[in-house]
Design a protein around this motif. Structure first.
Motif, PDB file in Angstrom:
ATOM      1  N   ALA A   9       0.830  -1.208   0.000  1.00  0.00           N
ATOM      2  CA  ALA A   9       0.000   0.000   0.000  1.00  0.00           C
ATOM      3  C   ALA A   9       0.864   1.257   0.000  1.00  0.00           C
ATOM      4  CB  ALA A   9      -0.931  -0.009   1.197  1.00  0.00           C
ATOM      5  N   ALA A  10       1.953   1.251   0.750  1.00  0.00           N
ATOM      6  CA  ALA A  10       2.858   2.405   0.765  1.00  0.00           C
ATOM      7  C   ALA A  10       3.502   2.591  -0.609  1.00  0.00           C
ATOM      8  CB  ALA A  10       3.918   2.222   1.840  1.00  0.00           C
ATOM      9  N   GLY A  11       3.862   1.492  -1.254  1.00  0.00           N
ATOM     10  CA  GLY A  11       4.440   1.583  -2.592  1.00  0.00           C
ATOM     11  C   GLY A  11       3.469   2.162  -3.597  1.00  0.00           C
ATOM     12  N   VAL A  12       2.213   1.749  -3.540  1.00  0.00           N
ATOM     13  CA  VAL A  12       1.189   2.286  -4.444  1.00  0.00           C
ATOM     14  C   VAL A  12       0.983   3.777  -4.178  1.00  0.00           C
ATOM     15  CG1 VAL A  12      -1.277   2.204  -4.980  1.00  0.00           C
ATOM     16  CG2 VAL A  12       0.037   0.086  -4.819  1.00  0.00           C
ATOM     17  N   ALA A  13       0.990   4.170  -2.901  1.00  0.00           N
ATOM     18  CA  ALA A  13       0.810   5.586  -2.567  1.00  0.00           C
ATOM     19  C   ALA A  13       1.977   6.424  -3.082  1.00  0.00           C
ATOM     20  CB  ALA A  13       0.648   5.750  -1.064  1.00  0.00           C
ATOM     21  N   VAL A  14       3.191   5.921  -2.936  1.00  0.00           N
ATOM     22  CA  VAL A  14       4.368   6.653  -3.433  1.00  0.00           C
ATOM     23  C   VAL A  14       4.325   6.752  -4.957  1.00  0.00           C
ATOM     24  CG1 VAL A  14       6.888   6.519  -3.667  1.00  0.00           C
ATOM     25  CG2 VAL A  14       5.816   6.178  -1.432  1.00  0.00           C
ATOM     26  N   ALA A  15       3.964   5.662  -5.640  1.00  0.00           N
ATOM     27  CA  ALA A  15       3.867   5.689  -7.096  1.00  0.00           C
ATOM     28  C   ALA A  15       2.800   6.674  -7.552  1.00  0.00           C
ATOM     29  CB  ALA A  15       3.559   4.287  -7.635  1.00  0.00           C
ATOM     30  N   LEU A  73      -1.060  15.786  -1.850  1.00  0.00           N
ATOM     31  CA  LEU A  73      -1.320  16.383  -0.544  1.00  0.00           C
ATOM     32  C   LEU A  73      -2.811  16.628  -0.336  1.00  0.00           C
ATOM     33  CD1 LEU A  73       1.649  18.899  -0.304  1.00  0.00           C
ATOM     34  CD2 LEU A  73       1.438  16.644   0.747  1.00  0.00           C
ATOM     35  N   LEU A  74      -3.496  17.028  -1.395  1.00  0.00           N
ATOM     36  CA  LEU A  74      -4.941  17.220  -1.322  1.00  0.00           C
ATOM     37  C   LEU A  74      -5.645  15.894  -1.039  1.00  0.00           C
ATOM     38  CD1 LEU A  74      -7.381  19.108  -1.631  1.00  0.00           C
ATOM     39  CD2 LEU A  74      -7.352  18.575  -4.073  1.00  0.00           C
ATOM     40  N   MET A  75      -5.195  14.823  -1.707  1.00  0.00           N
ATOM     41  CA  MET A  75      -5.784  13.494  -1.475  1.00  0.00           C
ATOM     42  C   MET A  75      -5.539  13.036  -0.033  1.00  0.00           C
ATOM     43  SD  MET A  75      -7.253  12.509  -4.296  1.00  0.00           S
ATOM     44  CE  MET A  75      -7.344  10.755  -4.216  1.00  0.00           C
ATOM     45  N   LEU A  76      -4.330  13.271   0.472  1.00  0.00           N
ATOM     46  CA  LEU A  76      -4.015  12.900   1.853  1.00  0.00           C
ATOM     47  C   LEU A  76      -4.864  13.696   2.843  1.00  0.00           C
ATOM     48  CD1 LEU A  76      -2.204  11.292   3.819  1.00  0.00           C
ATOM     49  CD2 LEU A  76      -0.628  13.243   3.740  1.00  0.00           C
ATOM     50  N   ASN A 132       3.688  10.079  -9.759  1.00  0.00           N
ATOM     51  CA  ASN A 132       3.125  10.268 -11.101  1.00  0.00           C
ATOM     52  C   ASN A 132       2.121  11.415 -11.185  1.00  0.00           C
ATOM     53  OD1 ASN A 132       4.596   8.198 -12.318  1.00  0.00           O
ATOM     54  ND2 ASN A 132       3.105   6.666 -11.644  1.00  0.00           N
ATOM     55  N   ASN A 133       1.599  11.876 -10.060  1.00  0.00           N
ATOM     56  CA  ASN A 133       0.569  12.926 -10.078  1.00  0.00           C
ATOM     57  C   ASN A 133       0.990  14.162  -9.298  1.00  0.00           C
ATOM     58  OD1 ASN A 133      -1.629  11.573 -11.532  1.00  0.00           O
ATOM     59  ND2 ASN A 133      -1.523  10.148  -9.811  1.00  0.00           N
TER      60      ASN A 133
END
Length: 114
Positions: free
Chosen positions: A12-18, A43-46, A22-23
């Motif tokens: 999950a951390a890897g997907v979040a970093v990717a 940052l908005l998503m977080l 990319n965005n």
């Protein structure tokens, strides 16, 4: 089981970093009064995720704390009741030293008893 939990968290951390990599673009957010905020998309998503997570987590913690308090109170009450029952069971019943005999029915006219 702990290994699977750790593996899932790393994934999950890897997907979040990717996603963040990319965005990483700026997004304009219009707020009240014509206020315009320029913020990065990850940052908005977080921020949106934490806005939903934190109140729910606090509510769950409050319910769990309240349930633990109620359970502790019930366990103390049960322990007190068990102690009271054990104390009354340990006391032998009092024996009357001079018991009066049970009344005996008088014999009938023909000499038989009812």
């Amino acid at each position: 089981m702990q290994f699977l939990k750790t593996l899932l968290m790393v994934f999950a951390a890897g997907v979040a970093v990717a996603f963040a990599f990319n965005n990483w673009t700026s997004v304009d957010v219009r707020l009240w009064g014509g206020l315009l905020v320029d913020i990065n998309l990850p940052l908005l998503m977080l921020l949106c995720f934490l806005t939903g997570l934190v109140p729910t987590w606090l509510w769950q913690r409050a319910l769990r704390w309240r349930s633990q308090q109620r359970l502790a109170t019930s366990e103390r009450t049960l322990a007190d009741l068990r102690a009271a029952v054990a104390a009354t069971a340990a006391v032998p019943p009092s024996i009357d030293p001079d018991p009066t005999p049970a009344p005996v029915a008088p014999p009938l006219i023909d000499g038989s008893r009812p």
